[in-house]
Scaffold this motif. Sequence first.
Motif, PDB file in Angstrom:
ATOM      1  N   LEU A 116       0.800  -1.197   0.050  1.00  0.00           N
ATOM      2  CA  LEU A 116       0.001   0.157  -0.068  1.00  0.00           C
ATOM      3  C   LEU A 116       0.868   1.289   0.015  1.00  0.00           C
ATOM      4  O   LEU A 116       0.560   2.145  -0.801  1.00  0.00           O
ATOM      5  N   GLU A 117       2.000   1.219   0.683  1.00  0.00           N
ATOM      6  CA  GLU A 117       2.893   2.450   0.761  1.00  0.00           C
ATOM      7  C   GLU A 117       3.488   2.505  -0.533  1.00  0.00           C
ATOM      8  O   GLU A 117       3.532   3.634  -1.011  1.00  0.00           O
ATOM      9  N   LYS A 118       3.830   1.586  -1.320  1.00  0.00           N
ATOM     10  CA  LYS A 118       4.312   1.990  -2.624  1.00  0.00           C
ATOM     11  C   LYS A 118       3.458   2.219  -3.325  1.00  0.00           C
ATOM     12  O   LYS A 118       3.815   2.889  -4.461  1.00  0.00           O
ATOM     13  N   LEU A 122       3.136   5.662  -5.867  1.00  0.00           N
ATOM     14  CA  LEU A 122       3.123   5.877  -7.094  1.00  0.00           C
ATOM     15  C   LEU A 122       2.095   6.661  -7.859  1.00  0.00           C
ATOM     16  O   LEU A 122       1.978   7.261  -8.714  1.00  0.00           O
ATOM     17  N   TYR A 123       0.741   6.573  -7.059  1.00  0.00           N
ATOM     18  CA  TYR A 123      -0.354   7.366  -7.158  1.00  0.00           C
ATOM     19  C   TYR A 123       0.319   8.952  -7.137  1.00  0.00           C
ATOM     20  O   TYR A 123      -0.548   9.623  -8.005  1.00  0.00           O
ATOM     21  N   GLU A 124       0.813   9.310  -6.110  1.00  0.00           N
ATOM     22  CA  GLU A 124       1.077  10.815  -5.954  1.00  0.00           C
ATOM     23  C   GLU A 124       2.278  11.114  -7.006  1.00  0.00           C
ATOM     24  O   GLU A 124       1.947  12.345  -7.595  1.00  0.00           O
ATOM     25  N   PRO A 235      -2.321  -2.883 -10.094  1.00  0.00           N
ATOM     26  CA  PRO A 235      -3.604  -2.312  -9.688  1.00  0.00           C
ATOM     27  C   PRO A 235      -3.418  -0.623  -9.928  1.00  0.00           C
ATOM     28  O   PRO A 235      -4.538   0.013 -10.335  1.00  0.00           O
ATOM     29  N   VAL A 236      -2.226  -0.105  -9.679  1.00  0.00           N
ATOM     30  CA  VAL A 236      -2.085   1.475  -9.530  1.00  0.00           C
ATOM     31  C   VAL A 236      -2.181   1.926 -11.065  1.00  0.00           C
ATOM     32  O   VAL A 236      -2.943   2.895 -11.546  1.00  0.00           O
ATOM     33  N   TYR A 237      -1.386   1.218 -12.112  1.00  0.00           N
ATOM     34  CA  TYR A 237      -1.526   1.656 -13.304  1.00  0.00           C
ATOM     35  C   TYR A 237      -2.948   1.522 -13.967  1.00  0.00           C
ATOM     36  O   TYR A 237      -3.577   2.502 -14.796  1.00  0.00           O
TER      37      TYR A 237
END
Length: 292
Positions: A116-118, A122-124, A235-237
């Motif tokens: 979650l931290e990683k 990346l979202y930011e 999931p972030v991308y």
Amino acid sequence: MEIKEGDLVARYSYHCDIIFRVVQIKNGVADLVGEEVRLAADAPLSDLKKINDKEWREYEKNFRKQEENSYRLFRQQARLMREKNEYDVSEGYKEKTTYFEMRGRVLHMDGDARYLEKCTALYERLGIPVYGVHVKEKEMPEQVASLLSMVQPDILVVTGHDAYLPTRGKENDLKAYRHSKFFGQTVREARKVIPQLDQLVIFAGACQSYFEWLLRAGANFASSPDRINIHALDPVYAAAQISLTPFMERVSVIDIIRHTFTGQEGLGGIETKGVLRKGLPWKEANEPILDE
């Protein structure tokens, strides 16, 4: 060499292909989670090799290189999208028209606090508004409704660790998966709150998850069609692509897949509208979509 909780290890029986972290040891068996992939596993201590610092640095180096390549490709895509948005807002006129963007807000529920931290970082870096919360996979169905009410997101990401266990059943047997059941239940609870597929876009799943079950539960995008491992940041991308796609346009499933590490074997989904909204006027300089 003694193995204890927190150590990095690999499995001899799988030719030491993946590096895991030991999260618990009980009765000579270690519970493991992938250090770079969203895979949960267990193995007898006799099957584990302890990873030294040199081996880990080499393994991590390969992943960091892959991550930077994916980031650069996504940044290029995002800039092209921004240029198109500027053209659309100005209706093709040559004079510059300043505008602002309301990017899709993400609620990211993750069963792994380190991942979650990683992901949040990346979202930011991508300029995506996010509210991240660490929730154990089994507790996600109970908490998702209250989190949706509090955060009011456009996009929900439900992920953590998973695995398909052939010894427990065939690929269409939900009992053969570690956490797919809970991911699917979470999606169903979310759909009780927001049923429309384009009002709340959902990504669900982790390594080797039951792809078809998650889509039937109500997810727009899920893992893993070929029951393979997915990268921690996949999931972030997927969420970022949705967040930056205007709501009048369809999110290209191909584009979602193209910007992930594992491709169509690891992720898939259905046609979905984007969630970005444009507005004007904007009297201050636009913030960049991505950092340099």
